[in-house]
Design a protein around this motif. Structure first.
Motif, short mmCIF file in Angstrom:
data_model
loop_
_atom_site.label_atom_id
_atom_site.label_comp_id
_atom_site.label_asym_id
_atom_site.label_seq_id
_atom_site.Cartn_x
_atom_site.Cartn_y
_atom_site.Cartn_z
N ALA A 37 33.80 32.13 -61.11
CA ALA A 37 33.15 33.40 -61.42
C ALA A 37 33.98 34.09 -62.48
CB ALA A 37 33.01 34.28 -60.17
N GLY A 38 33.32 34.89 -63.33
CA GLY A 38 34.06 35.54 -64.40
C GLY A 38 33.34 36.74 -64.97
N VAL A 39 34.10 37.57 -65.67
CA VAL A 39 33.56 38.70 -66.43
C VAL A 39 34.12 38.60 -67.84
CG1 VAL A 39 33.27 40.22 -64.46
CG2 VAL A 39 35.44 40.21 -65.67
N TYR A 40 33.34 39.07 -68.85
CA TYR A 40 33.78 38.95 -70.23
C TYR A 40 33.24 40.10 -71.07
CZ TYR A 40 29.18 36.62 -70.36
OH TYR A 40 27.84 36.31 -70.23
N TYR A 41 33.92 40.33 -72.19
CA TYR A 41 33.56 41.44 -73.08
C TYR A 41 33.75 40.97 -74.52
CZ TYR A 41 33.85 45.84 -75.66
OH TYR A 41 33.65 46.85 -76.57
N ALA A 42 32.81 41.36 -75.39
CA ALA A 42 32.89 41.03 -76.81
C ALA A 42 32.56 42.27 -77.63
CB ALA A 42 31.93 39.90 -77.17
N ASN A 43 33.37 42.53 -78.65
CA ASN A 43 33.14 43.64 -79.57
C ASN A 43 32.91 43.06 -80.96
OD1 ASN A 43 34.31 45.77 -81.65
ND2 ASN A 43 33.63 46.90 -79.85
N PHE A 44 31.79 43.40 -81.60
CA PHE A 44 31.41 42.80 -82.87
C PHE A 44 31.67 43.74 -84.04
CE2 PHE A 44 28.49 41.19 -79.59
CZ PHE A 44 28.82 39.84 -79.65
N ASN A 45 31.96 43.13 -85.20
CA ASN A 45 32.19 43.89 -86.42
C ASN A 45 31.76 43.03 -87.61
OD1 ASN A 45 33.08 45.68 -88.37
ND2 ASN A 45 35.20 45.00 -88.28
N GLY A 46 30.92 43.58 -88.47
CA GLY A 46 30.55 42.82 -89.66
C GLY A 46 29.07 42.64 -89.86
N GLY A 47 28.26 43.55 -89.29
CA GLY A 47 26.83 43.44 -89.46
C GLY A 47 26.36 43.99 -90.80
N ASP A 48 26.37 43.17 -91.84
CA ASP A 48 25.94 43.61 -93.16
C ASP A 48 24.41 43.78 -93.20
OD1 ASP A 48 28.53 43.54 -94.11
OD2 ASP A 48 28.36 41.45 -94.75
N TRP A 49 23.97 44.74 -94.00
CA TRP A 49 22.53 44.93 -94.18
C TRP A 49 21.94 43.78 -94.98
CZ3 TRP A 49 19.69 48.43 -91.70
CH2 TRP A 49 20.34 49.51 -91.12
N PHE A 50 20.69 43.42 -94.64
CA PHE A 50 20.00 42.31 -95.29
C PHE A 50 18.60 42.78 -95.65
CE2 PHE A 50 19.58 37.80 -96.13
CZ PHE A 50 18.22 37.59 -96.06
N GLY A 51 18.20 42.65 -96.92
CA GLY A 51 16.90 43.13 -97.36
C GLY A 51 15.92 42.00 -97.63
N THR A 52 14.67 42.18 -97.20
CA THR A 52 13.61 41.21 -97.44
C THR A 52 12.38 41.94 -97.98
OG1 THR A 52 14.36 39.73 -95.69
CG2 THR A 52 12.09 39.48 -96.42
N LEU A 104 29.08 43.80 -76.15
CA LEU A 104 28.39 43.37 -74.94
C LEU A 104 29.41 43.09 -73.85
CD1 LEU A 104 28.64 40.07 -74.20
CD2 LEU A 104 27.18 39.87 -76.20
N TRP A 105 28.96 43.14 -72.62
CA TRP A 105 29.75 42.64 -71.51
C TRP A 105 28.85 41.81 -70.62
CZ3 TRP A 105 28.91 43.52 -66.35
CH2 TRP A 105 28.05 44.59 -66.02
N GLY A 106 29.47 40.85 -69.94
CA GLY A 106 28.69 39.97 -69.10
C GLY A 106 29.47 39.53 -67.88
N ALA A 107 28.78 38.92 -66.94
CA ALA A 107 29.39 38.38 -65.74
C ALA A 107 28.60 37.15 -65.31
CB ALA A 107 29.40 39.42 -64.62
N TYR A 108 29.29 36.20 -64.70
CA TYR A 108 28.62 35.01 -64.20
C TYR A 108 29.26 34.57 -62.89
CZ TYR A 108 32.48 31.81 -65.07
OH TYR A 108 33.69 31.17 -65.00
N ALA A 109 28.51 33.81 -62.12
CA ALA A 109 29.02 33.15 -60.92
C ALA A 109 28.37 31.78 -60.84
CB ALA A 109 28.72 33.97 -59.67
N SER A 110 29.20 30.76 -60.73
CA SER A 110 28.72 29.38 -60.59
C SER A 110 29.24 28.87 -59.24
CB SER A 110 29.24 28.51 -61.73
OG SER A 110 28.88 27.15 -61.55
#
Length: 449
Positions: free
Chosen positions: A281-296, A312-318
């Motif tokens: 079982a575990g818990v985890y956390y991720a912090n993101f940086n670098g979302g550049d704008w994209f035009g279409t 985001l944060w998450g948890a799992y149990a196996s």
């Protein structure tokens, strides 16, 4: 189990006469015991420590993790073993491969040693189908990967891996733009202890959520610096890296925005607990940086979008039940960047995943098999567009509820056939997405060498 493992390990460690003069470390092992010499040899070599440093408790059954710890320590003495003894250690390593992997010991029953370099590889041929969608270019795909791991010293290994990526057989000839690419360029350093591992460089099959989770968000190549502690009971991971793959799914329906995931930076932390029957079982956390704008440019004008994840944060149990059943539960909460609520009406999203598996398909064991069923409930915005570890198409992982089922069968050693099928797939929020609700099928052959 204990007598069998001890006898095998004792044979591998009997490479000198020095242990014959070692003192008996355990008060409950008399000198006239049939196991006395083997126990003393293994204790002197550091393969066993006993209980509380004083008792051997020879009548107690050991767990598979305790046996795996012994095997791991015997592997550290491979340089002293004969060819026959190495073969015996490798056989034990095959038997306890899953436990050794959880202990941080990288094991493969398919490894070929040439000096201090090990070569491994795998090949995959797969068929992808989505009901009502015909794509001759991408339906049949192959991928071949080769890996070479060099032992620099007793603390350091260097690994180089190359891949063909997923290549199609259709008229356009390719499912991915790049053909031959380096997907592993890394150095692992263990600080003199198997519990600590520092990884620097490029790694592949890296999963956000850890190897025991579902890998809904990301399971692919990453450039990273990672420090991991794992003593077989607790695992702690800290990493900083740059994501290298994407699936092209983002708010606004952009289909050609892989570059928005490729290059996104991430700080990551995880804490896991491992249990004696292989459960985790575990818990985890991720912090993101670098979302550049994209035009279409669209008929309605320019549409701007970007990588939408803030953190985001998450948890799992196996959890294993008996020797055949496994239940996996995985949850993630995603916080989206400011402004995302103008599209979805919310600044966060959740995903719940459940999976039930019966049996265990092992590439080392012919005729082994498993069958599984899964359920995914993902809110709009939950999937950030990474290269998911799921078998499903990455651009249809968001804003949906869906069931899936599959079977894996090892028809020969190192060769497995798998079939997966989705069903009862529905759009979760908003208007019906007809493409998303078209059910998916996958069949594939996997080979390891």
């Amino acid at each position: 189990m204990k007598a069998k493992v001890l006898a095998a390990l004792a044979a591998t460690m009997a490479v000198s006469a020095t242990c014959a003069f070692a003192a008996n470390p355990f008060v409950d092992v008399p000198t006239d015991s049939w196991a006395y010499k083997s126990v003393v040899e293994l204790a002197d070599a550091g393969v066993i420590q006993g209980v509380d440093g004083e008792y051997f408790q020879g009548q107690r059954n050991i767990t598979r993790y305790e046996a795996a710890e012994m095997v791991a320590k015997a592997m550290a003495h491979m340089d002293k073993a004969t060819v026959e003894q190495r073969a015996l250690i490798n056989k034990l390593a095959d038997e306890y491969a899953d436990e050794l992997n959880n202990l941080g010991v990288r094991v493969s029953n398919l490894e070929n040693k040439v000096g201090n370099v090990k070569f491994t590889g795998d090949a995959r041929l797969r068929y992808l189908y989505q009901n009502g969608v015909k794509d001759n270019d991408d339906s049949w795909q192959y991928r071949i990967r080769l890996r070479g791991t060099a032992t620099i010293n007793d603390r350091t290994t260097a690994t180089l891996g190359v891949t063909t990526n997923n290549q199609g057989f259709g008229d356009n000839g390719s499912a991915q733009e790049d053909e031959i690419a380096a997907d592993i360029i890394k150095v692992d350093y263990n600080f003199g202890s198997p519990n600590w591992m520092l990884t620097l460089g490029r790694d592949t099959d890296w999963m956000l959520g850890g190897s025991n989770s579902y890998g809904y968000q990301y399971g692919d190549t990453i450039d990273l610096a990672q420090l991991k502690y794992n003593n077989g009971k607790i695992g702690v991971t800290a990493a900083y890296g740059k994501l290298k793959e994407g699936s092209g799914f983002f708010a606004g329906g952009l289909d050609d925005a892989d570059e928005m995931v490729d290059g996104v930076k991430m700080a990551y932390g995880e804490v896991e607990g491992y249990f004696g029957n292989g459960s985790a079982a575990g818990v985890y956390y991720a912090n993101f940086n670098g979302g550049d704008w994209f035009g279409t440019q669209t008929d309605e004008g320019m549409v701007w979008d970007r990588f939408n994840g803030d953190d985001l944060w998450g948890a799992y149990a196996s959890v294993n039940f008996g020797s055949k059943w496994n239940v996996l539960a995985n949850y993630e909460h995603v916080n989206l960047l400011d402004g995302r609520e103008t599209i979805t009406g919310d600044d966060s999203a959740d995903v719940w995943i459940g999976k039930l598996t019966y049996g265990k398909a092992s590439m080392a064991q012919p005729k082994s098999w498993d069958i599984w069923v899964e359920y995914i409930d993902a809110e709009d915005g939950a999937f950030l567009g990474g290269s998911t570890n799921s078998w499903r198409f990455g651009n249809y992982m968001d804003n949906m509820t869906s069931w899936g089922a599959g079977i894996d069968y090892v028809f020969a050693k190192n060769a497995m056939f798998s079939v997966m099928q989705s069903f009862a797939t529905d759009t979760k929020d908003g208007e019906t997405n007809n493409d998303l609700e078209k059910e998916q099928t996958r069949a594939q052959f996997q080979f390891a060498f």
